[in-house]
Motif scaffolding. Sequence first.
Motif, PDB file in Angstrom:
ATOM      1  N   PHE A   1       0.894  -1.381  -0.003  1.00  0.00           N
ATOM      2  CA  PHE A   1       0.050   0.077  -0.323  1.00  0.00           C
ATOM      3  C   PHE A   1       1.048   1.423  -0.158  1.00  0.00           C
ATOM      4  O   PHE A   1       1.850   1.110   0.106  1.00  0.00           O
ATOM      5  N   CYS A   2       0.334   2.133  -0.551  1.00  0.00           N
ATOM      6  CA  CYS A   2       1.039   3.698  -0.809  1.00  0.00           C
ATOM      7  C   CYS A   2       0.180   4.599  -0.070  1.00  0.00           C
ATOM      8  O   CYS A   2      -0.693   4.543   0.074  1.00  0.00           O
ATOM      9  N   LYS A   3       1.303   5.578   0.324  1.00  0.00           N
ATOM     10  CA  LYS A   3       0.549   6.670   0.748  1.00  0.00           C
ATOM     11  C   LYS A   3       1.059   8.015   0.208  1.00  0.00           C
ATOM     12  O   LYS A   3       2.074   8.425   0.176  1.00  0.00           O
ATOM     13  N   HIS A   4      -0.648   8.663  -0.312  1.00  0.00           N
ATOM     14  CA  HIS A   4      -0.336   9.623  -1.465  1.00  0.00           C
ATOM     15  C   HIS A   4       0.593  11.321  -0.423  1.00  0.00           C
ATOM     16  O   HIS A   4       0.131  11.245   0.850  1.00  0.00           O
ATOM     17  N   LYS A   5       1.197  11.598  -0.834  1.00  0.00           N
ATOM     18  CA  LYS A   5       1.593  13.152  -0.525  1.00  0.00           C
ATOM     19  C   LYS A   5       1.225  14.100   0.052  1.00  0.00           C
ATOM     20  O   LYS A   5       0.643  14.729   1.572  1.00  0.00           O
ATOM     21  N   ASN A   6      -0.655  13.985  -0.531  1.00  0.00           N
ATOM     22  CA  ASN A   6      -1.523  14.650   0.137  1.00  0.00           C
ATOM     23  C   ASN A   6      -2.638  13.991   1.195  1.00  0.00           C
ATOM     24  O   ASN A   6      -4.057  14.416   1.161  1.00  0.00           O
ATOM     25  N   ARG A   7      -2.904  13.004   1.198  1.00  0.00           N
ATOM     26  CA  ARG A   7      -3.633  12.155   2.009  1.00  0.00           C
ATOM     27  C   ARG A   7      -2.468  11.554   3.508  1.00  0.00           C
ATOM     28  O   ARG A   7      -1.234  11.181   3.765  1.00  0.00           O
ATOM     29  N   ASP A   8      -3.392  11.530   4.357  1.00  0.00           N
ATOM     30  CA  ASP A   8      -2.730  10.292   5.629  1.00  0.00           C
ATOM     31  C   ASP A   8      -3.763   9.416   5.644  1.00  0.00           C
ATOM     32  O   ASP A   8      -3.882   8.764   7.139  1.00  0.00           O
ATOM     33  N   THR A   9      -4.090   8.717   4.518  1.00  0.00           N
ATOM     34  CA  THR A   9      -4.535   7.604   4.059  1.00  0.00           C
ATOM     35  C   THR A   9      -4.240   6.418   3.309  1.00  0.00           C
ATOM     36  O   THR A   9      -3.681   7.050   2.277  1.00  0.00           O
ATOM     37  N   TRP A  10      -4.470   5.056   3.432  1.00  0.00           N
ATOM     38  CA  TRP A  10      -3.346   4.095   2.655  1.00  0.00           C
ATOM     39  C   TRP A  10      -4.464   4.152   1.634  1.00  0.00           C
ATOM     40  O   TRP A  10      -5.149   4.271   1.565  1.00  0.00           O
ATOM     41  N   GLU A  11      -3.578   3.723   0.074  1.00  0.00           N
ATOM     42  CA  GLU A  11      -4.459   3.152  -1.058  1.00  0.00           C
ATOM     43  C   GLU A  11      -3.441   1.947  -1.496  1.00  0.00           C
ATOM     44  O   GLU A  11      -2.431   2.441  -1.848  1.00  0.00           O
ATOM     45  N   HIS A  12      -4.417   0.971  -2.274  1.00  0.00           N
ATOM     46  CA  HIS A  12      -3.358   0.128  -3.387  1.00  0.00           C
ATOM     47  C   HIS A  12      -3.190   0.977  -4.699  1.00  0.00           C
ATOM     48  O   HIS A  12      -3.651   1.869  -5.559  1.00  0.00           O
ATOM     49  N   PRO A  13      -2.189   0.445  -5.398  1.00  0.00           N
ATOM     50  CA  PRO A  13      -1.138   1.498  -6.508  1.00  0.00           C
ATOM     51  C   PRO A  13      -2.489   1.844  -7.433  1.00  0.00           C
ATOM     52  O   PRO A  13      -2.831   0.684  -7.806  1.00  0.00           O
ATOM     53  N   ALA A  14      -3.219   2.846  -7.824  1.00  0.00           N
ATOM     54  CA  ALA A  14      -4.243   2.755  -9.315  1.00  0.00           C
ATOM     55  C   ALA A  14      -4.000   4.274  -9.906  1.00  0.00           C
ATOM     56  O   ALA A  14      -3.228   5.595  -9.174  1.00  0.00           O
ATOM     57  N   GLY A  15      -4.801   4.507 -10.523  1.00  0.00           N
ATOM     58  CA  GLY A  15      -4.695   5.663 -11.636  1.00  0.00           C
ATOM     59  C   GLY A  15      -5.607   5.608 -12.567  1.00  0.00           C
ATOM     60  O   GLY A  15      -6.438   5.217 -12.855  1.00  0.00           O
ATOM     61  N   HIS A  16      -5.622   6.491 -13.060  1.00  0.00           N
ATOM     62  CA  HIS A  16      -6.678   6.993 -14.292  1.00  0.00           C
ATOM     63  C   HIS A  16      -5.789   5.884 -15.517  1.00  0.00           C
ATOM     64  O   HIS A  16      -4.739   6.137 -15.949  1.00  0.00           O
ATOM     65  N   ILE A  17      -6.620   5.701 -16.567  1.00  0.00           N
ATOM     66  CA  ILE A  17      -6.098   4.892 -17.826  1.00  0.00           C
ATOM     67  C   ILE A  17      -5.982   6.181 -18.441  1.00  0.00           C
ATOM     68  O   ILE A  17      -6.611   7.432 -18.920  1.00  0.00           O
ATOM     69  N   GLY A  18      -4.665   6.704 -19.218  1.00  0.00           N
ATOM     70  CA  GLY A  18      -3.682   7.147 -19.799  1.00  0.00           C
ATOM     71  C   GLY A  18      -4.791   7.496 -21.947  1.00  0.00           C
ATOM     72  O   GLY A  18      -4.702   5.996 -21.930  1.00  0.00           O
ATOM     73  N   PRO A  19      -4.201   8.037 -22.031  1.00  0.00           N
ATOM     74  CA  PRO A  19      -4.835   8.309 -23.531  1.00  0.00           C
ATOM     75  C   PRO A  19      -4.132   7.167 -24.357  1.00  0.00           C
ATOM     76  O   PRO A  19      -3.064   7.146 -23.829  1.00  0.00           O
ATOM     77  N   GLY A  20      -4.431   5.762 -25.503  1.00  0.00           N
ATOM     78  CA  GLY A  20      -3.446   5.821 -26.012  1.00  0.00           C
ATOM     79  C   GLY A  20      -3.316   4.001 -25.164  1.00  0.00           C
ATOM     80  O   GLY A  20      -2.694   2.854 -25.766  1.00  0.00           O
ATOM     81  N   GLU A  21      -3.250   4.446 -23.452  1.00  0.00           N
ATOM     82  CA  GLU A  21      -2.945   3.215 -23.229  1.00  0.00           C
ATOM     83  C   GLU A  21      -4.125   2.066 -22.992  1.00  0.00           C
ATOM     84  O   GLU A  21      -5.293   2.363 -22.816  1.00  0.00           O
ATOM     85  N   THR A  22      -4.035   0.910 -22.429  1.00  0.00           N
ATOM     86  CA  THR A  22      -5.285  -0.394 -22.767  1.00  0.00           C
ATOM     87  C   THR A  22      -5.026  -0.239 -20.647  1.00  0.00           C
ATOM     88  O   THR A  22      -4.119   1.211 -20.146  1.00  0.00           O
TER      89      THR A  22
END
Length: 145
Positions: free
Chosen positions: A29-50
């Motif tokens: 799990f990772c901690k975002h620089k602007n949050r005090d909570t934990w999350e699994h790696p994830a994000g938006h799919i970029g243009p042209g990405e699967t």
Amino acid sequence: MQCTVSPFGSLQDYIYADVLAVHNGKWIFCKHKNRDTWEHPAGHIGPGETPQQAAERELYEESGATRFDLEPLCDYCVTSEFNGRGITGNGQVFFTIVHEIGDLPPHSEMEKVALFDALPSRLTYPNPTQAIVHIAQRKLQNSPK
């Protein structure tokens, strides 16, 4: 937050890619620089990405993982409000055993990465994370040792 989990590949119009990752038997799990909570790696799919390409990129950018085996896990649909704005969309989740973790890249949004035996108590997205980790735990229990 409402989250519906579905079989992998059963939804369409994916905008998110998530990775549930395990390293040496522990959840990453990772901690975002602007949050005090934990999350699994994830994000938006970029243009042209699967979704898989986005998952691989997010895993590296948010955990520093450099060697891993990525495989499909499930799809999800989420509807919620986060940081004052509505979130709605479909995502694909991948599961991976990480063999090697390096340093976070300089452009990472994450402050730190940690390994956990169980889910951390302060999750950024508790409902989807708990539902998806439950599926990943079953996969781990059924995998050959």
